[in-house]
Write an enzyme that holds these catalytic residues in place. Structure first.
Site, PDB file in Angstrom:
ATOM      1  N   HIS A   1       0.832  -1.199   0.000  1.00 23.18           N
ATOM      2  CA  HIS A   1       0.000   0.000   0.000  1.00 23.18           C
ATOM      3  C   HIS A   1       0.872   1.256   0.000  1.00 23.18           C
ATOM      4  CE1 HIS A   1      -4.048  -1.778   0.721  1.00 23.18           C
ATOM      5  NE2 HIS A   1      -3.342  -2.762   1.250  1.00 23.18           N
TER       6      HIS A   1
ATOM      7  N   ASP B   1       0.079   4.319   0.782  1.00 22.75           N
ATOM      8  CA  ASP B   1      -0.117   5.121   1.984  1.00 22.75           C
ATOM      9  C   ASP B   1       0.283   4.373   3.249  1.00 22.75           C
ATOM     10  OD1 ASP B   1      -2.207   3.407   1.471  1.00 22.75           O
ATOM     11  OD2 ASP B   1      -3.768   4.731   2.224  1.00 22.75           O
TER      12      ASP B   1
ATOM     13  N   GLU C   1      -8.992 -11.823   5.252  1.00 21.57           N
ATOM     14  CA  GLU C   1      -7.996 -11.287   6.183  1.00 21.57           C
ATOM     15  C   GLU C   1      -8.595 -11.251   7.585  1.00 21.57           C
ATOM     16  OE1 GLU C   1      -5.207  -7.288   6.806  1.00 21.57           O
ATOM     17  OE2 GLU C   1      -6.933  -7.216   5.466  1.00 21.57           O
TER      18      GLU C   1
ATOM     19  N   ASP D   1       2.438  -5.593   2.595  1.00 18.48           N
ATOM     20  CA  ASP D   1       1.224  -4.896   2.995  1.00 18.48           C
ATOM     21  C   ASP D   1       1.541  -3.421   3.266  1.00 18.48           C
ATOM     22  OD1 ASP D   1      -1.484  -4.688   3.308  1.00 18.48           O
ATOM     23  OD2 ASP D   1      -1.554  -5.579   5.298  1.00 18.48           O
TER      24      ASP D   1
END
Length: 373
Positions: free
Chosen positions: A17, A19, A207, A313
């Site tokens: 990701h 951000d 998840e 991630d």
């Protein structure tokens, strides 16, 4: 314990990701430039520690709250371009040769940018990062997955945005955010639109929520890959008992006798169709989706020949990198070079990139590096 050093191995990441991977120093500098006053710390070290501690809560909802601050300083074209450029440089320095980076354009509109301006600014930064990495002798290819937020109502709009920019850094689409209460089937119109325009997409599923999330993502929405997918182990049994009763024991047994396991219909479908699982060990431990690196289902699923891939991630929140994720599995889950080779090749096979380009990286970059000696 294996003495394998993972830092110089070529790596492929499909689930990273934008951000969630900012440099702490960049967060501080952008906050100062933009007058963002909500940061919980005013020096780099303390801020970096705060992100890791806040994310290490065992709750996906709490984990996602840390993004308020990173997204908060990514509201201008220059900020987006800078973060994207630094993302590429940091991945390349870690030995990543191909990356798919995702972010939600709808979260970067607070200062008046349009969705297209967000994508164009980030794309500029990704290209600049590739050029900077190449000038330093690190070749990396980066593609982008615009994400829709599953709790919002803009998925069709983000799907249309994705299709408009396909081929210009953009490779596909994703939906992200808290799973519980926000099933992917709420966004069927977006997935129909993507299929009609021959666009690839992955879905965060399995998840924080279980098999129903995975089932809907695949059988109703048509996901090509699963973001995380860790809860697929809920559909696997050993000696008539769920493997989740004793994952450590199941992992040991799988390495010896993988045929002893009984796959439920969904797990069998995922395995047989070679649906890639974008697994993120450190992140999953933080959010409570897995108990530890040692018992993370990635090891069991690898030995049962699911198409598992290894990913970061959120590098900032998990204080991690691809090298660290790989090294944790080597040091604490007894992974070997052959295991790291498998997940790297799996990821490249599963990339949203033309086949010939995937094959070129597999044959020309990955195999020569892993097949030494």
């Amino acid at each position: 314990m294996t003495t394998l050093d993972t830092r110089e191995l070529p790596k492929v990441v499909l689930h990273d990701h934008l951000d969630g991977g900012l440099r702490p120093a960049t967060v501080l500098e952008l906050a100062q430039e933009q007058g963002y006053a909500a940061l919980p710390a005013s020096d780099v070290g303390t801020l970096a520690a705060w992100f890791a501690d806040a994310a290490d809560s065992g709750s996906l909802v709490r984990y996602l709250e840390t993004f308020d601050h990173t997204v908060g300083v990514m509201q201008t074209e220059d900020a987006l371009a800078r973060v994207a450029r630094e993302c590429v440089v940091d991945l390349a320095e870690d030995g990543v040769v191909y990356a798919e980076v995702r972010y939600a354009p709808e979260q970067h509109l607070q200062r008046g940018l349009t969705l297209d301006q967000v994508v164009e600014a980030a794309n500029r930064g990704f290209r600049e990062g590739e050029e900077e990495a190449a000038s330093a002798g690190r070749r990396i290819r980066v593609r982008v997955l615009p994400s829709a937020m599953r709790h919002a109502a803009r998925a069709v709009e983000i799907a249309q945005l994705t299709v408009r920019h396909l081929g210009d850094q953009v490779a596909g689409f994703d939906i992200a955010g808290a799973e519980d209460g926000h099933p992917p089937t709420r966004h069927l119109a977006a997935f129909d639109y993507l299929r009609q325009h021959n666009a690839h997409f992955t879905i965060h599923a399995g998840e924080a929520f279980g098999l129903p999330s995975i089932w809907e993502a695949i059988q109703f929405c048509g996901a090509e890959r699963l973001g995380h997918g860790v809860r697929i182990v809920d559909d696997i049994r050993l000696d008539g008992r769920p493997v989740t009763d004793d994952l450590a024991g199941a992992i040991r047994w799988a390495a010896v006798e993988p045929n002893a396991f009984e796959l439920g219909p969904l797990a069998a479908y995922v395995k047989d169709r070679r649906i890639p699982l974008e697994m993120c060990p450190s992140s999953n431990v933080q959010t409570g989706a897995a108990e530890s690196i040692e018992t993370h289902p990635i090891s069991l699923l690898k030995d049962l020949n699911f198409r598992v891939t290894l990913n970061t991630d959120n590098r900032l929140m998990s204080a991690t990198s691809m090298s660290r994720e790989a090294q944790l599995l080597v040091d604490r889950a007894d992974w070997q070079l052959s295991d790291l080779r498998r997940v790297a090749v799996n990821a490249m096979k599963s990339a949203f990139l033309p086949f010939d380009e995937r094959l070129e990286i597999i044959e020309g970059v990955l195999k020569p590096a892993y097949d030494v000696g």
